[in-house]
Design a protein around this motif. Sequence first.
Motif, mmCIF file in Angstrom:
data_model
loop_
_atom_site.group_PDB
_atom_site.id
_atom_site.type_symbol
_atom_site.label_atom_id
_atom_site.label_comp_id
_atom_site.label_asym_id
_atom_site.label_seq_id
_atom_site.Cartn_x
_atom_site.Cartn_y
_atom_site.Cartn_z
ATOM 1 N N GLY A 142 0.779 -1.221 0.000
ATOM 2 C CA GLY A 142 0.000 0.000 0.000
ATOM 3 C C GLY A 142 0.813 1.274 0.000
ATOM 4 N N GLU A 143 2.148 1.166 -0.029
ATOM 5 C CA GLU A 143 3.010 2.365 -0.007
ATOM 6 C C GLU A 143 3.713 2.516 -1.352
ATOM 7 O OE1 GLU A 143 6.840 4.191 2.442
ATOM 8 O OE2 GLU A 143 5.920 2.308 3.072
ATOM 9 N N GLU A 144 3.691 3.747 -1.874
ATOM 10 C CA GLU A 144 4.337 4.009 -3.160
ATOM 11 C C GLU A 144 5.850 4.098 -2.969
ATOM 12 O OE1 GLU A 144 3.363 6.832 -6.890
ATOM 13 O OE2 GLU A 144 4.032 7.915 -5.105
ATOM 14 N N MET A 145 6.571 3.300 -3.771
ATOM 15 C CA MET A 145 8.034 3.306 -3.729
ATOM 16 C C MET A 145 8.562 4.063 -4.952
ATOM 17 S SD MET A 145 8.369 1.610 -0.956
ATOM 18 C CE MET A 145 10.136 1.361 -0.929
ATOM 19 N N THR A 146 9.392 5.052 -4.700
ATOM 20 C CA THR A 146 9.894 5.902 -5.789
ATOM 21 C C THR A 146 11.382 5.690 -6.059
ATOM 22 O OG1 THR A 146 10.353 7.704 -4.244
ATOM 23 C CG2 THR A 146 8.175 7.671 -5.307
ATOM 24 N N THR A 147 12.026 4.812 -5.276
ATOM 25 C CA THR A 147 13.457 4.565 -5.478
ATOM 26 C C THR A 147 13.724 3.069 -5.545
ATOM 27 O OG1 THR A 147 13.982 4.523 -3.113
ATOM 28 C CG2 THR A 147 14.064 6.661 -4.223
ATOM 29 N N SER A 148 14.859 2.713 -6.098
ATOM 30 C CA SER A 148 15.278 1.317 -6.156
ATOM 31 C C SER A 148 16.758 1.266 -6.483
ATOM 32 C CB SER A 148 14.496 0.560 -7.235
ATOM 33 O OG SER A 148 15.012 -0.753 -7.414
#
Length: 778
Positions: free
Chosen positions: A404-410
């Motif tokens: 449910g959490e948006e991830m913007t990095t990897s």
Amino acid sequence: MKNVLFFLALFVLSVAGSAQNFNLQGKVFDENGPIEGVSVFVKETGEGTTTNGEGLFLMELSEGVYTLIFTYANQKTMEIHLTEDKFLEINMSTSPEVLDEVFLSSVRVKADSPITYSNLSNEQIEDRNLGQDIPALMNFMPNVVTTSDAGAGIGYTGLRVRGSDATRVNVTINGIPYNDSESQGTFWVNLGDFASSVQNLQLQRGVGTSTNGAGAFGASLNILTDAYRIKPSAEIANSFGSFNTRKHTLKFSTGKLNDYWSFSGRVSKIESDGYIDRANTDLKSYFFQGSYHKGNTLIKALTFGGKERTYQAWYGIDAETLNNDRTFNPAGMYTDEDGNIHFYDNQTDNYQQDHYQLLWNQKYNSNWSSNIGLHYTKGAGYYQEFEEDADLIEFGLEPFMVNGEEMTTSDLVGTKNLDNDFFGSVFSLNFENEKTDVIVGGGWNKYIGDHFGEVIYTRFAQNNEPHTPYYENEATKTDFNIFGKATFSISEKLAAYVDLQLRKVKYETSGILSDGSEFLVDDELNFFNPKAGLTYKFNRQNQLYFSFARAHREPSRDDYENGDPEPEELNDYELGWRFNTKTIQINTNLYFMDYRNQLVLTGEIDDVGASVRQNSGKSYRTGLEIDAAFKISDLLSIRPNVSLSQNKNVDFYATVDDELQSFGDTEISFSPSIVAGNIISLTPLENFEINLLSKYVGEQYMSNTEAEGSILDAYFVNDLNLQYTWKSAPLFKEVVFTGLINNIFSEEYVSNGWYDSGWVGYYPQATINFLAGVSLKF
């Protein structure tokens, strides 16, 4: 100061040899009569002279056996046993062409030209050719400073001349431009072991003569590749050394076939782990040529190139790490989920470059000749980098949801790619008689470069389709120049030189950069570059010259990326004196280089390790250069040089903390005020030579604001070079054993670095290390 006094003291050393001397005289001619300007070189002593207008030369040598090398448009070798005064007659008609004074006449200068220059011969290159790049072999030439990312002279190496970085040194190979058209840099890593295919090179300091490619703003380096040989030969050379360094070279020459044809070639492989951690290098290279020579026609077809893989080492280290762990390399470092530090094993640069040249020299009669060169270079490669916690949007990737959490990095691995083509032609027409030498020529060259980036791995995010670039842009650059230059005798003692060049450059780009910003350039520049000079010969030993040269230079791709740059202008004044006797040669010159809008290094580097530059308004470089050769005896000679200079930005402004500030007159970055070198050569036994090579580089700033934290300390480094030639070896023509101990006193020094708003990076160079090699010649 002791180091400076040491070098200056060497200039006053001159002791007459005790052995009996004899006069060696001769006349050099061909089917058209006597030849003026033939170079006469004594291989064993390093002495040399040139023939006069009647084709005559005179040297004084002690009793002994000597190998004489006569070079003009061709080359002839002769061995003599000198026991009395001797007169030789040298017929150059049947000697093979080497394209030296012929094809390179449009970019090279002769001994009496009013241009400041130094030559490096094949014999001098062979003394230390054990795998290091050409900049490392040039380290002891006047006012030259070299550096190496990996710390040991193999891989990414560079040089500065008079404080000007490698992008300001115009390099030609057989008269063909070598500098990268966009970055203007020279990447020797793409031509591993190229020194093994170099006949000789000439370094012109300052503007020099008209040349092809981008204009010279610090120096011109003109390289001549191997000449073909009359007799067949072969050579196997292997060397090994510190940091697991090894070089393997195989060369061959067919000699003359059917009176007209000759073929030769070389293949090489160099590997090194580097002084810096993981700064390993893997270089594969080749050189092949075919020659056709009949009468007054010489045609050469050449192909050479290389493939390189180097682990990145351009990040540098801070002062604390320099003191505690000077070989540390932060490239590829990342932290896993448990907090453990790892290093990505493929943080590498990978590139292949292949060159093709077709050269035609035609001599029509004793006065007229022409040269045409066609060329094509293909380059393609990429560098690969691990990005920890990378912003997905910057790499063209969509954010994703986790619980449910948006991830913007990897974490991800990306590549930046370059695929380019460079092609064109250079040409010249030459008229020469006893009093006049006129050359009209020019060149047309075009570059097409495709830049793009790809994501090849992500730890968490979803990849795009395979080979989908997240940025892409294309650049084209067209460079046209035409010139006319003439040298003519005003009297027996006074000669004048005039050189006029028109140059037109057009640079266009389209697409986006890696940060997603649009990159659009459409710039057309026209330059007029006049040059003139006078040479006055007091007598055979003394020569005085003065020259003026104006040069313009276009900004590089990086300059356009970093702002709105102005083209540069330089007025270069040179005043020199040359003194030449049988035991002493001294070259001195005063120079004043007056710049407008010089693009000086700011001290910063960009995301691929390239130096950032900015226009500095008004600036200048002025100095005194002295280089000499003293023959103390038949066993001992000394070749010192020293350069003293002042390099200033005038009324310099820079933006600090987002505010434009005035700093007054400041030192130009990376421009030491003293650079000195020396080579002491001792021959204690026949065919055995010992060379002690010394280099001193004074303190320099890495910024133009004279920030205290941006100082690079002075350093003094010494190398020991040993070489023994076994001429009576069974099965071989000769066997050459070579040893090189670099930095024999294990000086901990730094030759390069970067400075960015108080943040500092240093590139430490290797402490004591060695290379040793054996060459088997058939």
